[in-house]
Write a protein that holds these residues in place. Structure first.
Motif, PDB file in Angstrom:
ATOM      1  N   GLN A  74       0.860  -1.186   0.000  1.00 11.78           N
ATOM      2  CA  GLN A  74       0.000   0.000   0.000  1.00 11.78           C
ATOM      3  C   GLN A  74       0.893   1.232   0.000  1.00 11.78           C
ATOM      4  O   GLN A  74       1.657   1.462   0.935  1.00 11.78           O
ATOM      5  CB  GLN A  74      -0.909   0.017   1.224  1.00 11.78           C
ATOM      6  CG  GLN A  74      -1.765   1.275   1.304  1.00 11.78           C
ATOM      7  CD  GLN A  74      -2.769   1.230   2.437  1.00 11.78           C
ATOM      8  OE1 GLN A  74      -3.817   0.615   2.333  1.00 11.78           O
ATOM      9  NE2 GLN A  74      -2.429   1.874   3.550  1.00 11.78           N
ATOM     10  N   VAL A  75       0.820   2.019  -1.062  1.00 14.81           N
ATOM     11  CA  VAL A  75       1.667   3.198  -1.207  1.00 14.81           C
ATOM     12  C   VAL A  75       0.842   4.444  -0.957  1.00 14.81           C
ATOM     13  O   VAL A  75      -0.236   4.623  -1.527  1.00 14.81           O
ATOM     14  CB  VAL A  75       2.303   3.253  -2.606  1.00 14.81           C
ATOM     15  CG1 VAL A  75       3.081   4.553  -2.792  1.00 14.81           C
ATOM     16  CG2 VAL A  75       3.231   2.053  -2.814  1.00 14.81           C
ATOM     17  N   VAL A  76       1.368   5.288  -0.099  1.00 16.99           N
ATOM     18  CA  VAL A  76       0.728   6.564   0.231  1.00 16.99           C
ATOM     19  C   VAL A  76       1.674   7.673  -0.197  1.00 16.99           C
ATOM     20  O   VAL A  76       2.894   7.575  -0.004  1.00 16.99           O
ATOM     21  CB  VAL A  76       0.441   6.659   1.751  1.00 16.99           C
ATOM     22  CG1 VAL A  76      -0.202   7.991   2.095  1.00 16.99           C
ATOM     23  CG2 VAL A  76      -0.435   5.497   2.197  1.00 16.99           C
ATOM     24  N   TYR A  77       1.120   8.736  -0.782  1.00 17.00           N
ATOM     25  CA  TYR A  77       1.957   9.831  -1.269  1.00 17.00           C
ATOM     26  C   TYR A  77       2.069  10.976  -0.268  1.00 17.00           C
ATOM     27  O   TYR A  77       2.543  12.052  -0.598  1.00 17.00           O
ATOM     28  CB  TYR A  77       1.412  10.364  -2.593  1.00 17.00           C
ATOM     29  CG  TYR A  77       1.479   9.358  -3.720  1.00 17.00           C
ATOM     30  CD1 TYR A  77       2.559   8.497  -3.832  1.00 17.00           C
ATOM     31  CD2 TYR A  77       0.468   9.267  -4.651  1.00 17.00           C
ATOM     32  CE1 TYR A  77       2.634   7.574  -4.856  1.00 17.00           C
ATOM     33  CE2 TYR A  77       0.532   8.348  -5.696  1.00 17.00           C
ATOM     34  CZ  TYR A  77       1.610   7.500  -5.786  1.00 17.00           C
ATOM     35  OH  TYR A  77       1.675   6.578  -6.801  1.00 17.00           O
ATOM     36  N   GLY A  78       1.663  10.763   0.956  1.00 13.11           N
ATOM     37  CA  GLY A  78       1.814  11.806   1.955  1.00 13.11           C
ATOM     38  C   GLY A  78       0.625  12.731   2.022  1.00 13.11           C
ATOM     39  O   GLY A  78      -0.497  12.357   1.690  1.00 13.11           O
ATOM     40  N   VAL A  79       0.874  13.958   2.433  1.00 10.46           N
ATOM     41  CA  VAL A  79      -0.185  14.918   2.727  1.00 10.46           C
ATOM     42  C   VAL A  79      -0.103  16.083   1.752  1.00 10.46           C
ATOM     43  O   VAL A  79       0.982  16.623   1.508  1.00 10.46           O
ATOM     44  CB  VAL A  79      -0.050  15.446   4.177  1.00 10.46           C
ATOM     45  CG1 VAL A  79      -1.172  16.422   4.496  1.00 10.46           C
ATOM     46  CG2 VAL A  79      -0.045  14.286   5.162  1.00 10.46           C
ATOM     47  N   VAL A  80      -1.231  16.459   1.191  1.00 10.56           N
ATOM     48  CA  VAL A  80      -1.290  17.587   0.263  1.00 10.56           C
ATOM     49  C   VAL A  80      -0.745  18.844   0.949  1.00 10.56           C
ATOM     50  O   VAL A  80      -1.177  19.206   2.043  1.00 10.56           O
ATOM     51  CB  VAL A  80      -2.732  17.827  -0.218  1.00 10.56           C
ATOM     52  CG1 VAL A  80      -2.820  19.131  -1.006  1.00 10.56           C
ATOM     53  CG2 VAL A  80      -3.209  16.657  -1.073  1.00 10.56           C
ATOM     54  N   GLY A  81       0.227  19.471   0.308  1.00 11.61           N
ATOM     55  CA  GLY A  81       0.776  20.719   0.835  1.00 11.61           C
ATOM     56  C   GLY A  81       1.927  20.552   1.802  1.00 11.61           C
ATOM     57  O   GLY A  81       2.543  21.543   2.206  1.00 11.61           O
ATOM     58  N   TYR A  82       2.251  19.316   2.194  1.00 13.14           N
ATOM     59  CA  TYR A  82       3.313  19.078   3.178  1.00 13.14           C
ATOM     60  C   TYR A  82       4.198  17.928   2.705  1.00 13.14           C
ATOM     61  O   TYR A  82       3.736  16.787   2.597  1.00 13.14           O
ATOM     62  CB  TYR A  82       2.738  18.725   4.550  1.00 13.14           C
ATOM     63  CG  TYR A  82       1.898  19.800   5.171  1.00 13.14           C
ATOM     64  CD1 TYR A  82       2.453  20.728   6.052  1.00 13.14           C
ATOM     65  CD2 TYR A  82       0.542  19.894   4.882  1.00 13.14           C
ATOM     66  CE1 TYR A  82       1.672  21.719   6.625  1.00 13.14           C
ATOM     67  CE2 TYR A  82      -0.248  20.885   5.450  1.00 13.14           C
ATOM     68  CZ  TYR A  82       0.326  21.799   6.318  1.00 13.14           C
ATOM     69  OH  TYR A  82      -0.449  22.778   6.884  1.00 13.14           O
ATOM     70  N   LYS A  83       5.457  18.209   2.440  1.00 13.74           N
ATOM     71  CA  LYS A  83       6.369  17.122   2.114  1.00 13.74           C
ATOM     72  C   LYS A  83       6.579  16.239   3.344  1.00 13.74           C
ATOM     73  O   LYS A  83       6.739  16.749   4.464  1.00 13.74           O
ATOM     74  CB  LYS A  83       7.729  17.669   1.667  1.00 13.74           C
ATOM     75  CG  LYS A  83       7.798  18.109   0.228  1.00 13.74           C
ATOM     76  CD  LYS A  83       9.228  18.446  -0.157  1.00 13.74           C
ATOM     77  CE  LYS A  83       9.325  18.890  -1.615  1.00 13.74           C
ATOM     78  NZ  LYS A  83      10.712  19.211  -2.006  1.00 13.74           N
TER      79      LYS A  83
END
Length: 707
Positions: free
Chosen positions: A446-455
């Protein structure tokens, strides 16, 4: 003790105060702040100084020269490009008050000084010394007849077939020039096969061609003789234009903006949007033009017009425009006596049973002196252990052919629940991370790309393991990336722990990243963008109160950069209260130390040596009960307010003492590789005071941990 030794003139650009300031808050006076971009640019002079240091092995000096060149490329691609964007579209004024137009002018002035120093170092120092040691980089005009014949044959066989010269005329407008690519502008006289009069042509060197060519020993007579591709192209470019006269050939290179800007609120699929942006990255706005020093002014003006650059963005180069490519010589020449002696990283006993080892107590790793193998072993054993139920990890930069990725793929195939937070926006690793994400997803991760607006810049690994009737969490947290390569060249700390509270905190952060969980109070961790900034400010303010109350008060911190204005003001206030503050900051620092009545209790030093200083460590005296943290975050505005970062305490007394000794006391005692920041913005190289023993922090760690 150490005494300062001035190695160059002060950096007036950085130190020039703007004046003014907030009457209500004198600590906001712009004159109390250095400019971040100019401070970052100045770091490269300290790197270049290593190339001039005769105590450093010769080929290592070459490597430092190339690092300074590569750093300057990235500076224009990112930092200068950001200033240009602010000039065009406006931005909030920085604490130092410099307007973007003024700042860009100073950037070009300072960068020109750096470029001049780099080429003096190459032409007058390193190149002659290398030749004296049997490593020759041969310039045009010095080739023997035999060397010339071989190079001409090489040009015809290996280079000519892949070149596509472009004559400039109404049917052939100025071509797109790729970021940082090698090009030759050719001045022609005569007519071609179609009767067209020649004037200018552009020859682009495909990236498939090697930038450094090694001559065979049987031809050259030397085992280590090299030629730049640019020299070969310039010498034999006439073969591309038969029947025409080549009046001149001048190499050039353009550096472009490489900062990808995505409106993430408008993006439905971040991966797809990023793929689209990467296609055009190499052709974004030009920031700098490097061109041969003898290129005629009319040609330079033509190039400037096509790249939409001002006159001060031209850098006339006395040598190859892609000087950083000479780093290949370092790899091609196997001369141990011209390089740093190899060392064997310390190995940790008991790594064949990582869970049992960590269950007995926390494990601290200090890279590169400690091997990165225990981290790999933890992931490998988690992938194979039938009692492990889940693995969660953040990946920012991993490197090519990462063993970590292979272990995660195997874990998924073995039926583990594997979740990986892949930061697609890791600068210059975006394409690699897109491929990494695809590979993991294909394996069932399961790959998550993180949070919109926050690296997502945090370095975290969580393993959930069934032990009897209970589930136990094991965590690894670090100051550096999960990258086996940088673990051999960067100084970083890593902590492996089975502490229940730490495990619960890491679990909660992963829940936030993957499941939109609310921000709840964490027991052990400080976390950006929620509690780290406030937590640092609170601890600085606590030291201030303790100093005023007569209690022990001191702050020591080590990091890569500092620019967050509220943190700087809190440090100024602490200094005014009498708190002794020692900062080890490798790169940019906007705090001005040594200002009477403001920062006279603050000292800032930068260490530049064999390894890249990368760990982030914060120590607070806390009235006699010290607190010590390691973190993924520098004290930069972006890290504290606009990224997902973690800051973890070192709780074990022995490990806490070890971190303080190795990363703080040790570095504050350095009098060989330390540069001290002065109130005027210059950096002074320290040297041993009379009677004092020489001390290099990195060398002492090599002797202590790897000896």
């Amino acid at each position: 003790m150490s005494k300062p030794r001035k190695t160059r003139k002060p950096v007036a650009d950085i130190a020039t105060p703007v004046g003014g300031g907030d009457v209500a808050d004198p600590l906001r006076d712009p004159s109390l702040y250095f400019n971040r971009e100019l401070s970052q640019l100045d770091f490269n002079f300290r790197v270049l100084a290593q190339a001039l240091d005769e105590s450093v092995p010769l080929l290592e000096r070459l490597r430092f020269l190339c690092i300074s060149c590569t750093n300057l490329d990235e500076f224009f691609e990112i930092r200068a490009a950001t200033v240009r964007h602010a000039q065009d579209f406006g931005s909030i004024a920085p604490p130092d008050g410099l307007a973007p137009t003024t700042l860009l002018k100073r950037i070009h002035e300072r960068a020109q000084e750096l470029v001049d120093a780099q080429y003096r170092c190459w032409n007058q120092v390193l190149r002659p010394e290398m030749e004296d040691n049997g490593v020759r980089v041969l310039a045009r005009g010095t080739w023997s007849a035999r060397q010339t014949r071989w190079l001409r044959a090489y040009f015809r066989d290996e280079i000519l077939p892949v070149l596509s010269p472009l004559g400039l005329d109404p049917a052939h407008p100025f071509p797109k020039i790729l970021n940082k690519s090698l090009n030759i502008v050719v001045v022609l006289k005569g007519k071609d096969a179609f009767g067209r009069s020649g004037h200018l042509a552009i020859v682009r060197a495909p990236r498939s061609l090697p930038r450094i060519i090694q001559l065979p020993e049987r031809i050259s007579g030397g085992e280590h003789d090299f030629v730049f591709l640019s020299a070969v192209l310039s010498e034999f470019v006439d073969e591309l234009f038969p029947g025409m006269e080549v009046k001149g050939a001048y190499q050039f290179r353009v550096t472009r903006n490489s900062e990808l800007i995505l409106d993430e609120d408008e993006v439905e699929n971040l991966a797809l949007a990023l793929r689209d942006e990467l296609v055009g990255r190499g052709y974004l706005r030009a920031m700098r033009l490097e061109i041969a020093a003898d290129c005629p002014k009319p040609i330079v003006r033509t190039l400037l017009e096509n790249f939409d650059l001002p006159e001060n963005a031209v850098y006339r180069i006395d040598g190859p425009v892609n000087l950083n490519r000479v780093t290949q010589v370092y790899d091609l020449v196997q001369r141990p006596e011209l390089k740093f002696p190899p060392f064997q990283a310390r190995t940790l006993a008991g790594t064949d049973a990582m869970f049992e080892l960590v269950a007995e107590g926390d494990v601290l790793l200090h890279h590169p002196f400690d091997s990165f193998a225990p981290v790999l072993e933890l992931i490998k054993q988690a992938a194979e252990d039938p009692n492990v139920l889940a693995i969660k990890q953040t990946l920012y930069r991993t490197g090519k052919d990462s063993a970590i990725v292979e272990h995660l793929v195997q874990a998924a195939r073995n039926g583990k629940d594997v979740t990986v937070v892949v930061e697609l926006r890791a600068r210059f690793d975006e394409e690699a991370n897109l491929g990494l994400a695809d590979r993991l997803q294909e394996a069932g991760v399961q790959v998550v790309y993180g949070v919109v607006g926050y690296k997502t810049h945090a370095k975290m690994l969580l393993v959930v393991r069934r032990e009897g009737r209970k589930l136990r969490r094991y965590v690894h947290m670090g100051t550096g990336n999960y990258h086996a390569g940088t673990a051999r060249g960067y100084t970083d700390f890593g902590l492996i722990s089975a502490d229940p509270d730490l495990g619960a905190d890491v679990h909660q952060v992963f829940q936030q990243l993957s499941g939109l969980a609310p921000a709840i109070a964490l027991k052990r961790l400080l976390q950006s963008p929620f509690t780290l900034h406030a937590g640092i400010i609170a601890r600085i303010e606590r030291e201030t109160r303790n100093a005023l109350d007569g209690k022990p008060a001191r702050i020591m911190a080590k990091m890569n950069a500092l620019n967050e204005a509220q943190v700087v003001r809190a440090l100024y206030t602490a200094s005014q209260a009498g708190v002794q503050i020692d900062l080890v900051i490798r790169g940019a620092c906007t705090l001005r130390p040594g200002v009477p009545g403001i920062s006279d209790n603050i000292r800032v030093r930068s260490i530049v040596g064999r390894f890249l200083e990368h760990h982030r460590v914060y120590w607070f005296a806390n009235g006699g009960d010290p607190e010590l943290f390691c973190a993924s975050a520098d004290w930069l505005e972006r890290n504290l307010l606009r990224r997902v970062e973690t800051c973890f305490p070192i709780l074990d007394p022995e490990l806490k003492a070890r971190v303080k000794d190795e990363a703080l006391d040790n570095y504050l005692a350095d009098n060989l590789n330390a540069w001290e920041l002065q109130p005027d913005g210059s950096y002074l190289k320290l040297s041993p005071a009379d009677g004092a023993m020489p001390h290099s922090a990195q060398s002492s760690l090599l002797a202590k941990l790897c000896g």
